[in-house]
Design a protein around this motif. Structure first.
Motif, PDB file in Angstrom:
ATOM      1  N   GLY A   1       0.803  -1.187   0.000  1.00  0.00           N
ATOM      2  CA  GLY A   1       0.000   0.000   0.000  1.00  0.00           C
ATOM      3  C   GLY A   1       0.846   1.250   0.000  1.00  0.00           C
ATOM      4  N   MET A   2       0.209   2.392  -0.124  1.00  0.00           N
ATOM      5  CA  MET A   2       0.867   3.696  -0.174  1.00  0.00           C
ATOM      6  C   MET A   2       0.820   4.358   1.208  1.00  0.00           C
ATOM      7  N   ILE A   3       1.957   4.899   1.635  1.00  0.00           N
ATOM      8  CA  ILE A   3       2.053   5.587   2.917  1.00  0.00           C
ATOM      9  C   ILE A   3       2.536   7.005   2.664  1.00  0.00           C
ATOM     10  N   ASP A   4       1.820   7.976   3.173  1.00  0.00           N
ATOM     11  CA  ASP A   4       2.201   9.377   3.078  1.00  0.00           C
ATOM     12  C   ASP A   4       3.381   9.605   4.028  1.00  0.00           C
ATOM     13  N   SER A   5       4.460  10.194   3.539  1.00  0.00           N
ATOM     14  CA  SER A   5       5.665  10.374   4.361  1.00  0.00           C
ATOM     15  C   SER A   5       5.422  11.260   5.578  1.00  0.00           C
ATOM     16  N   ARG A   6       4.314  12.001   5.598  1.00  0.00           N
ATOM     17  CA  ARG A   6       3.998  12.859   6.749  1.00  0.00           C
ATOM     18  C   ARG A   6       3.366  12.072   7.892  1.00  0.00           C
ATOM     19  N   GLN A   7       3.085  10.797   7.674  1.00  0.00           N
ATOM     20  CA  GLN A   7       2.391   9.971   8.667  1.00  0.00           C
ATOM     21  C   GLN A   7       3.348   8.983   9.331  1.00  0.00           C
ATOM     22  N   HIS A   8       3.087   8.699  10.614  1.00  0.00           N
ATOM     23  CA  HIS A   8       3.776   7.605  11.297  1.00  0.00           C
ATOM     24  C   HIS A   8       3.246   6.308  10.700  1.00  0.00           C
ATOM     25  N   PHE A   9       4.033   5.247  10.755  1.00  0.00           N
ATOM     26  CA  PHE A   9       3.530   3.933  10.370  1.00  0.00           C
ATOM     27  C   PHE A   9       4.247   2.865  11.180  1.00  0.00           C
ATOM     28  N   SER A  10       3.690   1.674  11.183  1.00  0.00           N
ATOM     29  CA  SER A  10       4.271   0.554  11.932  1.00  0.00           C
ATOM     30  C   SER A  10       4.380  -0.667  11.042  1.00  0.00           C
ATOM     31  N   ILE A  11       5.359  -1.498  11.361  1.00  0.00           N
ATOM     32  CA  ILE A  11       5.467  -2.829  10.775  1.00  0.00           C
ATOM     33  C   ILE A  11       5.165  -3.793  11.917  1.00  0.00           C
ATOM     34  N   ALA A  12       4.204  -4.671  11.705  1.00  0.00           N
ATOM     35  CA  ALA A  12       3.777  -5.578  12.778  1.00  0.00           C
ATOM     36  C   ALA A  12       3.779  -7.015  12.291  1.00  0.00           C
ATOM     37  N   PHE A  63       7.648   3.563  13.120  1.00  0.00           N
ATOM     38  CA  PHE A  63       8.519   4.441  12.357  1.00  0.00           C
ATOM     39  C   PHE A  63       7.995   5.871  12.466  1.00  0.00           C
ATOM     40  N   PRO A  64       8.877   6.835  12.698  1.00  0.00           N
ATOM     41  CA  PRO A  64       8.416   8.224  12.760  1.00  0.00           C
ATOM     42  C   PRO A  64       8.116   8.758  11.361  1.00  0.00           C
ATOM     43  N   ARG A  65       7.327   9.795  11.306  1.00  0.00           N
ATOM     44  CA  ARG A  65       7.045  10.426  10.023  1.00  0.00           C
ATOM     45  C   ARG A  65       8.310  11.080   9.481  1.00  0.00           C
ATOM     46  N   HIS A  66       8.333  11.313   8.202  1.00  0.00           N
ATOM     47  CA  HIS A  66       9.457  11.966   7.510  1.00  0.00           C
ATOM     48  C   HIS A  66      10.766  11.201   7.678  1.00  0.00           C
ATOM     49  N   LEU A  67      10.713   9.879   7.725  1.00  0.00           N
ATOM     50  CA  LEU A  67      11.957   9.123   7.840  1.00  0.00           C
ATOM     51  C   LEU A  67      12.407   8.598   6.477  1.00  0.00           C
ATOM     52  N   LEU A  68      11.530   7.871   5.781  1.00  0.00           N
ATOM     53  CA  LEU A  68      11.898   7.277   4.499  1.00  0.00           C
ATOM     54  C   LEU A  68      11.505   8.200   3.349  1.00  0.00           C
ATOM     55  N   ASN A  69      12.347   8.234   2.337  1.00  0.00           N
ATOM     56  CA  ASN A  69      12.079   9.038   1.154  1.00  0.00           C
ATOM     57  C   ASN A  69      11.098   8.308   0.242  1.00  0.00           C
ATOM     58  N   THR A  70      10.600   9.006  -0.754  1.00  0.00           N
ATOM     59  CA  THR A  70       9.701   8.421  -1.743  1.00  0.00           C
ATOM     60  C   THR A  70      10.357   7.183  -2.350  1.00  0.00           C
ATOM     61  N   GLY A  71       9.610   6.095  -2.424  1.00  0.00           N
ATOM     62  CA  GLY A  71      10.131   4.876  -3.020  1.00  0.00           C
ATOM     63  C   GLY A  71       9.368   3.656  -2.563  1.00  0.00           C
ATOM     64  N   THR A  72       9.779   2.511  -3.105  1.00  0.00           N
ATOM     65  CA  THR A  72       9.185   1.223  -2.760  1.00  0.00           C
ATOM     66  C   THR A  72      10.139   0.479  -1.838  1.00  0.00           C
ATOM     67  N   TYR A  73       9.593  -0.134  -0.798  1.00  0.00           N
ATOM     68  CA  TYR A  73      10.387  -0.852   0.200  1.00  0.00           C
ATOM     69  C   TYR A  73       9.829  -2.253   0.381  1.00  0.00           C
ATOM     70  N   ARG A  74      10.717  -3.201   0.686  1.00  0.00           N
ATOM     71  CA  ARG A  74      10.323  -4.596   0.902  1.00  0.00           C
ATOM     72  C   ARG A  74      10.827  -5.042   2.269  1.00  0.00           C
ATOM     73  N   VAL A  75      10.064  -5.949   2.891  1.00  0.00           N
ATOM     74  CA  VAL A  75      10.395  -6.395   4.241  1.00  0.00           C
ATOM     75  C   VAL A  75      10.385  -7.917   4.304  1.00  0.00           C
ATOM     76  N   LEU A  76      11.379  -8.475   4.999  1.00  0.00           N
ATOM     77  CA  LEU A  76      11.350  -9.898   5.359  1.00  0.00           C
ATOM     78  C   LEU A  76      11.310  -9.986   6.866  1.00  0.00           C
ATOM     79  N   PHE A  77      10.810 -11.095   7.380  1.00  0.00           N
ATOM     80  CA  PHE A  77      10.698 -11.285   8.827  1.00  0.00           C
ATOM     81  C   PHE A  77      11.552 -12.471   9.253  1.00  0.00           C
ATOM     82  N   GLY A  78      12.042 -12.405  10.484  1.00  0.00           N
ATOM     83  CA  GLY A  78      12.830 -13.485  11.031  1.00  0.00           C
ATOM     84  C   GLY A  78      12.544 -13.673  12.513  1.00  0.00           C
ATOM     85  N   VAL A  79      12.701 -14.904  12.957  1.00  0.00           N
ATOM     86  CA  VAL A  79      12.563 -15.254  14.367  1.00  0.00           C
ATOM     87  C   VAL A  79      13.781 -16.090  14.717  1.00  0.00           C
ATOM     88  N   GLU A  80      14.491 -15.696  15.778  1.00  0.00           N
ATOM     89  CA  GLU A  80      15.732 -16.385  16.116  1.00  0.00           C
ATOM     90  C   GLU A  80      15.961 -16.365  17.622  1.00  0.00           C
TER      91      GLU A  80
END
Length: 131
Positions: A1-12, A63-80
């Motif tokens: 999805g699309m996230i406005d850089s002015r908004q906080h967001f979370s990865i859960a 994640f705080p607002r105004h952290l990542l620049n415009t672009g596409t990001y990918r995430v992997l998860f790990g448990v260790e």
């Protein structure tokens, strides 16, 4: 999805533990669309006990607002389990999202260079006319 850089967001990540596990770390790694690793983080310092008992959990990284620049990001998860990094789970890059800077920077609303665009504080002082 699309996230406005002015908004906080979370990865859960929601997960279930079937038997008690000591010193468990749940985390992620993030890449940009060029495959460059942006960051990684784990929840190892947020759980107040050494063992997690059986049950359902959600580990959330804000994640705080105004952290990542415009672009596409990918995430992997790990448990260790440290210290020798016994890897219990490692997903492929399975979450993708886009950051959009809808405001831009300065009077011409330009995109700043780089991967991060933190809202840094600037101060201007006159050296000719100190107050």
């Amino acid at each position: 999805g699309m996230i406005d850089s002015r908004q906080h967001f979370s990865i859960a990540l929601e997960y279930e533990i079937l038997t008690s596990v000591r010193e468990l770390r749940v985390g992620f790694m993030m890449q940009d669309n060029q495959g460059v690793t942006i960051c990684g983080s784990t929840d190892c310092e947020t759980w107040p006990h050494t063992a997690r008992p059986p049950g359902a959990y959600v580990s959330r990284c804000a994640f705080p607002r105004h952290l990542l620049n415009t672009g596409t990001y990918r995430v992997l998860f790990g448990v260790e389990i440290p210290p020798y990094l016994t890897q219990l789970i490692r997903t492929p890059y399975c979450l993708s999202f886009e950051i959009e800077d809808v405001m831009g920077h300065g009077p011409k609303h330009q995109q700043l260079p780089g991967v991060i665009t933190p809202a840094l504080r600037w101060k201007i002082e006159s050296l000719s006319n100190p107050q």
